[in-house]
Design a protein around this motif. Structure first.
Motif, short mmCIF file in Angstrom:
data_model
loop_
_atom_site.label_atom_id
_atom_site.label_comp_id
_atom_site.label_asym_id
_atom_site.label_seq_id
_atom_site.Cartn_x
_atom_site.Cartn_y
_atom_site.Cartn_z
N GLU A 1 0.84 -1.19 0.00
CA GLU A 1 0.00 0.00 0.00
C GLU A 1 0.88 1.25 0.00
OE1 GLU A 1 -2.68 0.53 3.26
OE2 GLU A 1 -3.54 2.35 2.37
N VAL A 2 0.58 2.15 -0.90
CA VAL A 2 1.34 3.40 -0.98
C VAL A 2 0.74 4.38 0.01
CG1 VAL A 2 2.00 5.32 -2.47
CG2 VAL A 2 1.87 3.01 -3.40
N LEU A 3 1.56 4.88 0.92
CA LEU A 3 1.05 5.80 1.94
C LEU A 3 1.45 7.24 1.66
CD1 LEU A 3 1.94 3.62 5.03
CD2 LEU A 3 -0.29 3.85 3.97
N GLU A 4 2.64 7.40 1.16
CA GLU A 4 3.14 8.75 0.91
C GLU A 4 3.94 8.77 -0.39
OE1 GLU A 4 4.14 10.31 5.45
OE2 GLU A 4 5.72 9.73 4.09
N VAL A 5 3.95 9.90 -1.01
CA VAL A 5 4.82 10.12 -2.15
C VAL A 5 5.67 11.34 -1.83
CG1 VAL A 5 4.97 10.68 -4.59
CG2 VAL A 5 3.18 9.14 -3.77
N ASN A 6 6.93 11.18 -1.75
CA ASN A 6 7.85 12.26 -1.40
C ASN A 6 7.34 13.06 -0.20
OD1 ASN A 6 8.68 11.36 -4.02
ND2 ASN A 6 10.09 13.10 -3.99
N ALA B 1 5.60 13.28 -11.37
CA ALA B 1 6.27 14.56 -11.17
C ALA B 1 7.52 14.39 -10.33
CB ALA B 1 5.31 15.55 -10.50
N ASN B 2 7.55 13.38 -9.49
CA ASN B 2 8.73 13.14 -8.65
C ASN B 2 9.59 12.01 -9.19
OD1 ASN B 2 8.42 14.98 -6.39
ND2 ASN B 2 6.53 13.88 -6.01
N SER B 3 9.36 11.62 -10.42
CA SER B 3 9.94 10.37 -10.89
C SER B 3 11.46 10.37 -10.88
CB SER B 3 9.43 10.05 -12.29
OG SER B 3 9.74 11.11 -13.15
N HIS B 4 12.06 11.54 -11.00
CA HIS B 4 13.53 11.58 -11.02
C HIS B 4 14.11 11.24 -9.65
CE1 HIS B 4 12.89 15.35 -9.00
NE2 HIS B 4 11.99 15.59 -9.90
N ASN B 5 13.31 11.39 -8.64
CA ASN B 5 13.80 11.12 -7.29
C ASN B 5 12.59 10.73 -6.45
OD1 ASN B 5 15.24 11.15 -4.86
ND2 ASN B 5 14.70 13.29 -4.53
N LEU B 6 12.15 9.55 -6.67
CA LEU B 6 10.87 9.15 -6.09
C LEU B 6 11.07 8.50 -4.73
CD1 LEU B 6 7.84 8.87 -6.60
CD2 LEU B 6 8.29 6.70 -7.70
N ILE B 7 10.36 9.01 -3.76
CA ILE B 7 10.40 8.40 -2.43
C ILE B 7 8.98 7.97 -2.10
CG2 ILE B 7 10.93 8.76 0.00
CD1 ILE B 7 12.75 11.09 -0.96
N VAL B 8 8.77 6.68 -2.04
CA VAL B 8 7.43 6.20 -1.70
C VAL B 8 7.49 5.52 -0.34
CG1 VAL B 8 6.21 5.94 -3.87
CG2 VAL B 8 7.92 4.28 -3.25
N THR B 9 6.51 5.87 0.45
CA THR B 9 6.38 5.18 1.72
C THR B 9 5.29 4.14 1.55
OG1 THR B 9 6.89 7.26 2.77
CG2 THR B 9 6.06 5.51 4.18
N VAL B 10 5.65 2.90 1.79
CA VAL B 10 4.68 1.84 1.58
C VAL B 10 4.48 1.06 2.87
CG1 VAL B 10 5.15 1.52 -0.86
CG2 VAL B 10 6.49 0.24 0.81
N LYS B 11 3.34 0.42 2.88
CA LYS B 11 3.11 -0.57 3.93
C LYS B 11 3.20 -1.90 3.20
CE LYS B 11 -0.48 -1.86 7.12
NZ LYS B 11 -1.92 -1.67 7.24
N PRO B 12 4.30 -2.60 3.36
CA PRO B 12 4.49 -3.80 2.54
C PRO B 12 3.40 -4.83 2.83
CG PRO B 12 6.54 -3.15 3.58
CD PRO B 12 5.47 -2.33 4.20
#
Lengths: 1088, 377
Positions: free
Chosen positions: B215-220, B238-249
């Motif tokens: 589950e994706v919780l945050e994007v950057n 829009a953040n693809s060059h430096n993508l930080i995704v917070t997930v709940k695995p």
């Protein structure tokens, strides 16, 4: 709900605390009362940009911009921006007219009621239920009306005067209920008759009973119900021999005796009923199914119309005997005809009556026509409408005591337009409507707004337009109830709409009434299949039926390639550029005389001999060879044809340099329309971009494919859900519900909507698509010399800049214009570039061409260094010039997930300081939000939800004005107007009173179009559940916050009465927010 | 400096503070030892190596094999001491001539030459990046990392994908779905966004840090709750060059266990179980501070001046997207080429350019602005 939550949360990256912090409110109050000196200081860039952070009390530097502070209260209340709707209501379903108020009412399928009187007098109400309005009836002699919805509910609306302005409000609603166990048809209302006693409403039903209901409380008077049994008992023996009842089809009060009503039953029986005695006075039996009836004004004759296309006249002798009917007449016989659904029988002073009826056309040959026939004095015309007729009415003598009807106008509500026909003038010409314009007579393909038109150009356009309207009636607009109290608009604004049929319509958008000024057609330039002369009056004299096409709604385009895609008008020079679907770019000039001229044709090869490409899209249009005749108005003199003939995606015109720039999905070009020579073309196409090369066809194909897939998916899911149903087991309600849910879930599992996450790359399709073109006189090469330049932005995030050398005026024809590429900027995020603006040394956007020459703008500051603002769908970015290096940016998508759809520089005038104003960016996002982003610091200021995010065409149609207003289509035929600026609001303000029209027909007084401009509209109805209005929960929450209200109140106390009144209404919660917001705005005005 | 040139086999046994070093240059080996606790300065070490191998006339680069067997550089005091302290038991050092060093690769081997060249270019660019030089990014290119382990709940994982300069696509899809949350009222289903598919060979898949149904919780750093799938898509792109995704695995078994310190010195301890190949040292992460990376990736390319005359001459090169540029580079370089040492790597760079014209736009960064279109190569 989730949206609301995110709305309330201060969006990340935005100045924290600024929006909802009560401290900020206090500061705002201070700012407004504070010295005007504070206004300009905000432009100093060193001001802290985070107002909320560590503020100790209310330090004076909190505000990033004074303008923002002025907007603050509205922002907090989350008010909607919409002010007025222009155009023709979408899907009208009912028509009503009040002879005594002289006001027209239109109901729509979505439950809206719109009232129109004199130009500028407009009201709108919305039923809480979004059910279609089936009938509208004004109560005789009152400012009230009754609406019947298709859910069988009745609603009472009133026009009430509040604070000098009328408002439309729903008073009461009611649904007729029968005894328990009765069939629903027993109470299904088919006819409504408001009795002239003003207290009673008679409701005819499907069961054949007529109920009496007392107003305004909607109390059913059981003892007055006229049941079909009661009627049957009182009928003479010989009339009872068959089932004559069925449902009540018509209900009419005797024109002279309010105690008698005529009840018409669908099987053909007409009964004249005495209300007091409760007996049948007379009855008439027709052999045909009844459609409608009409009284002659003196009550001596009844005219009934029938489903076989005939109408009958029944003399009413007054006393006892049932007279013989006059022979029935089938106007379009002898072959089978369609029903006549409504008929008017109107007497005239001269003797011969007018017969006006709807339908009755020969079934086989003209059964598909939507006709209303007018017969009078041996003349007969069947007005043939291009869309279905919803209803019609005849404007006649309003005084019930007058001896004759003397009809003067026929008002027809067709599905797509309102047509008014002058019945007094010979030939029954049309009356041009000052409002309710059918914007979509051909589908709108683009729009362009020009603010503050110079008077000279305005007059010339009107003159050109009036010649086009020569065949119209000179009658004043006959629907002229009410008085508009709105002030005259401050300036002349033009809205230009491009249409699918290759025409451009010029609308007066200065005030509440959107009025057609002039219509330009580009079809003449091209060879098309159809005869341009048209077949409007093609039919001969002795044709039968005597059809006459009326109305402007014509959705069928001869050739979709003619469609207009881009418009650019220079208001100072009268040059106009229009560009279309097949790569055609026309440059036109306003000429007051008609002319016969050759349109010079130039081809612009945008591919520039790149080999191996084959355009699979549409062919170019063929230009008409030789001289073409043009009527006075805008006349084309140059046609630039892009090759390949892809749709023109951007257009810019510089009238001072006499240059026009155009772009397609393949590249862009610059054309010198003075020398009529191409300056350069530039191919922007990526060599691997097959999709762009192949043209629009391939996209159609893929759409088809996706449609097919989705159908398949649907079918699959349907099959699977059916499979799951155990055969022969009639599922109980709950089970079925669960099953549906399960099926739905399964459906989701079958086809989850997926989104690919991938960075944009140079190989993406349509990267070469030119999105924006911009001319600027700026420092492109070095900081010592400025020069003309052309900027182009593409879908792939590339900006090209060309420096131009335009010869001085005296050698303008001798030397060629030269262009040289000076810069190429590739935005790393590669999002489509949707806007380019150059800011001058004072960080003010450069003025339009010729604006300075006409003394309408300060000349730009060429001393300080210029800046380049590039707006992509994802980011706003300011670069320095001439050396391009990034200076500032605002990342919209990365923070919010919204993308810029439309951006425009808007000038926001101060309400307080005359002449003071600031330029900011008005931005529309793909979520339908409208935001203001400050210049030059790129700080988001306010955000409103304006358009529903699902309303893709509404978002696509949005156009901003230069003064913080805008328009977008809420339906194919209606523009909604909104305003971000409180400085000037175009909204209806009007008064409707009963007394005024006692004596004479007011329409003789000549309500000119001038009277029309600017007026208020009641928005009382808006508060009850208008769907479009965003965030009611939010508003509610804020309204309950007393502290906020007090803050606002204390702020406004400096103002005059208006804002105070508003506030009290807010506090009582009875008024509606929209009204308050507007008043706040207009109320703030005198403070300045 | 406590050095010993003994080759004594017994050294290891009775002097535990000494580290045995085996250095290799070409086919030659040298063995010596260093003090594990006081390794000394890199400069001295360098001199020692040059002296030991008798290569004082050549420029060399020094690398060592770490515990995972990856070749890591030694080019400053920090990584020198790290190399010495982590040696167990033997420190294997590899020396290459600098011009040849290109043929080898530092790091886990997933990085191509081209990227190094780009980093080099960028370092010479106008942007000041002094603190970058002390680290290893010239030799390393992180592709992904787990960050903020110390501040996130253990059930969540914040993954950073370094798309920049990488040829791999991000390679994943997201979808709508329902997520179960624990609320005071009990369990509640709320809409959420989930990873629906990983593209084989894509960046997301190759990191092993993201999986289908996470589950994706945050994007950057921005919560996605309340946002539509399209909004989240747009934010990610829009953040693809430096993508930080917070997930709940979806699979909670591989979660980072708080307190375990695999190899990092800061709190950002990557979970080695989640990335079998081992993550770059934490220093690399620090070097790629978010702001830094952002501004780095935001650098738009500006081509000043008219390339028109040249293009006009060549006709078919008038395309803006790099194929032309690559051609021209190729020509100019082959003309001026043969004597130059770096020829090989430049050619490799060029071939990659031709294969992927997009990179021609990445390439001229700085170079173009300062010296004209990349001709200075």
């Amino acid at each position: 709900m989730a949206d609301m939550a995110s709305e309330r949360r201060s969006p990340p990256g935005w100045p924290p605390g600024h929006r909802r912090d009560p401290k900020a409110t206090r500061v705002w109050a201070w700012m407004v009362r504070g010295p005007a000196v504070g206004l300009t200081s905000s432009f100093l860039p060193q001001l802290p940009q985070r107002p909320g952070r560590g503020s100790t009390g209310g330090s004076a530097v909190l505000a990033p911009s004074p303008w923002v502070e002025r907007m603050a209260p509205e922002m907090r209340l989350g008010l909607s921006l919409q002010t007025v709707e222009h155009g023709f209501p979408h899907q009208p379903s009912a028509l009503g007219f009040s002879p005594c108020l002289c006001i027209l009412a239109i109901g729509t399928r979505s439950g809206a009621v719109k009232l129109y009187g004199a130009p500028g007098v407009e009201f709108m109400g919305l039923h809480r239920e979004n059910n279609a309005v089936v009938q509208i009836h004004f109560l005789p002699g009152q400012c009230q009306l009754i609406t019947l919805l298709d859910d069988n509910s009745l609603h009472l609306w009133s026009l009430k005067v509040k604070g000098g302005v009328s408002e439309l409000q729903e008073e009461e609603s009611f649904t007729l209920r029968g005894p328990p166990g009765a069939a629903p048809s027993a109470t299904q209302v088919t006819v409504v008759l408001p009795h002239s006693s003003r207290e009673l409403l008679y409701l005819g039903t499907e069961s054949g009973s007529v109920f009496a209901v007392q107003l305004p409380a909607f109390r059913v008077l059981d003892n007055r119900t006229i049941s079909s049994d009661a009627v049957l008992q009182r009928l003479p023996e010989e009339a009872r021999h068959r089932r004559v009842f069925e449902m009540v089809e018509a209900l009419q009060e005797h024109p002279r005796d309010p105690n008698r009503i005529l009840i018409g039953y669908s099987r053909g029986l007409l009964v004249l009923w005495d209300l007091q005695a409760g007996c049948v006075l007379d009855h008439f039996l027709s052999s045909q199914q009844l459609e409608n009836v009409c009284w002659q004004r003196d009550g001596r004759l009844i005219v009934s119309c029938h489903s076989d296309g005939s109408y009958c006249q029944w003399p009413v002798s007054g006393d006892t005997q049932h007279p013989e009917p006059l022979p029935s007449c089938v106007p379009y016989g002898p072959f089978p005809c369609k029903a006549i659904t409504k008929i008017f029988w109107l007497t005239t002073r001269k003797g011969l009556p007018f017969t006006i009826f709807q339908g009755g056309m020969p079934r086989a040959s003209f059964g598909d026509r939507h006709c209303i026939s007018v017969a009078h004095d041996g003349q007969q015309t069947a007005f043939d409408f291009t869309s279905r007729v919803i209803d019609f009415t005849v404007l006649a003598e309003a005084d019930p005591a007058a001896a004759f009807d003397d009809p003067y106008a026929l008002v027809v509500l067709a599905e797509e337009e309102l047509v008014v026909i002058d019945l007094r003038a010979a030939g029954w010409p049309l009356v041009p409507p000052p409002y309710l314009a059918s914007l979509h007579c051909s589908a709108i393909t683009c729009s362009h707004h020009v603010s503050n038109i110079p008077l000279k150009l305005w007059e010339r356009i009107i003159a050109a337009g009036s010649r086009q309207n020569a065949h119209f009636s000179s009658m004043e607009w006959p629907i002229d109830g009410g008085t508009s109290l709105a002030p005259a608009p401050p300036q002349r604004d033009l809205l230009l709409t491009g249409h699918e049929d290759g025409s451009v319509r010029f609308w007066d958008a200065s005030g509440v009434c959107l009025r057609l000024l002039y219509r330009l057609s580009t079809v003449r330039v091209f060879l098309t299949d159809t005869d341009p002369s048209g077949s409007l009056h093609a039919q001969g004299e002795d044709e039968w039926p005597p059809l006459r096409k009326v109305g402007s709604f014509d959705p069928y385009s001869d050739d979709p390639r003619l469609g207009i895609q881009k418009i650019f008008l220079c208001k100072y020079s009268g040059y106009l550029a229009v560009a279309g679907t097949a790569g055609q770019v026309l440059v036109l000039e306003l000429n007051d005389e008609e002319a016969q001229q050759v349109v010079e044709q130039v081809e612009a090869d945008l591919l520039q001999d790149q080999e191996g490409y084959r355009w699979k899209g549409h062919e170019r249009l063929c230009a008409r060879p030789g001289p073409v005749h043009f009527e006075p108005g805008f006349q084309p003199f140059v046609l630039v044809q892009c090759q390949p003939p892809a749709v023109v995606t951007s257009l810019a015109l510089h009238s001072e340099w006499r240059l026009v720039a155009f772009g397609t999905s393949h590249g862009f070009g610059l054309f010198d329309h003075q020398q009529r020579r191409q300056v350069f073309v530039k191919c922007t196409l990526h060599p691997g971009d097959q999709l762009a090369l192949e043209g629009p066809l391939s996209r159609v194909k893929s759409l088809k494919k996706s449609l097919r897939q989705s159908f398949r998916r649907m079918r699959r899911s349907r099959v699977s859900s059916r499979k799951r149903q155990p055969p022969g087991l009639p599922g109980e309600g709950q089970e079925a519900g669960a099953k549906v849910e399960r099926a739905g879930l399964q459906n989701m599992e079958l086809a989850p909507v997926q989104r690919k996450i991938e960075a944009r790359s140079a190989e993406d399709s349509f990267t070469g698509f030119v999105r924006t073109l911009y001319f600027a006189d700026t420092y492109l090469r070095d900081s010592s010399r400025h020069c003309p330049s052309l900027w182009a932005g593409t879908n792939g995030g590339t900006v090209y800049a060309f420096s131009l050398r335009v010869p001085p005026a005296e050698r303008r024809m001798d030397e060629p214009v030269r262009a040289e590429q000076a810069k190429e900027i590739q935005l790393m995020h590669r999002a489509p570039v949707v806007g380019i603006v150059v800011l001058d040394g004072r960080s003010v956007p450069l003025p339009e061409p010729l604006e300075v020459a006409h003394d309408l703008s300060k000349s730009p500051d060429m001393q300080g260094s210029h800046q380049l603002l590039v707006v992509s769908e994802e980011q706003f970015k300011v670069f320095t010039l001439p050396k391009v290096s990034a200076k500032l940016k605002l990342k919209l998508t990365a923070l919010e997930g919204s993308r810029v759809r439309r951006v425009s520089v808007a000038h926001f005038g101060s309400c307080r300081a005359e002449g003071y104003g600031e330029h900011h960016l008005a931005v529309l996002t793909n979520l339908g939000d409208i935001q203001v982003v400050s210049l030059p610091l790129l700080k988001p200021q306010v955000r409103y939800s304006c358009i529903r995010r699902e309303d893709v065409s509404g978002i696509a149609s949005c156009v901003f004005t230069k003064y913080g207003q805008g328009f977008y289509l809420i339906s194919p035929s209606e523009f909604e107007r909104f305003s971000l600026s409180t400085k000037w609001l175009v909204e209806p303000r009007c008064l409707v009173a009963l007394a005024e029209n006692k004596k004479h027909r007011p329409h003789r007084n000549g309500a000119g179009p001038e009277k029309a401009l600017g007026r208020a509209r009641n928005s009382g109805g808006q508060s009850d559940g208008e769907e479009r209005r965003p965030g009611p929960v939010m508003e509610h929450a804020l309204l309950n916050d007393e502290r906020v209200l007090k803050e606002i109140q204390s702020t406004l106390e400096g103002g005059r009465g208006a804002p105070l009144r508003v506030l009290t209404r807010v506090l009582h919660g009875s008024g509606n927010l929209r009204v308050c917001g507007l008043r706040v705005g207009s109320g703030a005005q005198p403070c300045g | 400096m406590n050095r010993s040139f003994h080759k004594s086999q017994t050294l290891r046994f009775y002097d535990c503070s000494a580290v045995e070093v085996k250095s290799k240059f070409g086919a030659e080996f040298r063995r010596f030892s260093l003090d594990r606790h006081k390794p000394g300065k890199f400069e001295d070490f360098y001199k020692l190596m040059v002296h030991t191998h008798h290569i004082s006339n050549a420029e060399v680069t020094i690398g060592y094999a770490d515990v995972h067997g990856d070749l890591l550089p030694i080019n400053n005091d920090d990584n020198f001491s790290k190399a010495v302290s982590s040696a167990s038991p033997l420190l294997r050092v590899f020396i290459q001539k600098r011009e040849e060093a290109d043929h080898y690769s530092f790091g886990a081997g997933a990085l191509s030459r081209k990227k190094k060249a780009l980093v080099t270019l960028r370092d010479e660019g106008p942007r000041r990046r002094a603190h970058l030089r002390i680290g290893v990014p010239r030799d390393f290119r992180p592709v992904s990392s787990i960050i903020d382990v110390d501040i996130l709940p253990e059930t969540h994982r914040r993954v950073r994908l370094y798309r920049h300069g990488c040829e791999k696509p991000l390679g994943f899809y997201i979808r709508d779905g329902a997520s179960v949350r624990v609320t005071p009222q009990g369990l509640e289903k709320v809409p959420g966004v989930f990873i629906s598919r990983l593209v084989p060979g894509g960046l997301a898949e190759s990191t092993g840090l993201l999986a289908v149904n996470d589950e994706v919780l945050e994007v950057n750093g921005i919560e996605v709750a309340g946002k539509t799938l399209d909004q989240v898509t747009d934010m990610m792109i829009a953040n693809s060059h430096n993508l930080i995704v917070t997930v709940k695995p979806a699979n909670q078994r591989n979660n980072v266990v708080r307190g375990s310190r695999a190899c990092g010195s800061s709190g950002q301890s990557p979970d080695s179980a989640a990335s079998p190949r081992g993550l770059p040292p934490s220093r690399v992460l620090q070097n790629f501070h978010p702001d830094e990376a952002e501004s780095d990736d935001e650098a738009d390319i500006v081509i000043e001046g008219a390339l028109e005359p040249a293009r006009a001459a060549r006709g078919s090169l008038s395309r803006p997207n790099g194929a032309g540029l690559a051609h021209r580079l190729q020509r100019e370089l082959t003309l001026g080429g043969p004597g130059r040492d770096s020829n090989g790597s430049v050619h490799r760079l060029l071939s990659s350019l031709k294969a992927d014209p997009r990179h021609s736009l990445v390439l001229p960064q700085g170079g173009v602005e300062e010296h004209g279109p990349a001709v200075t190569l």
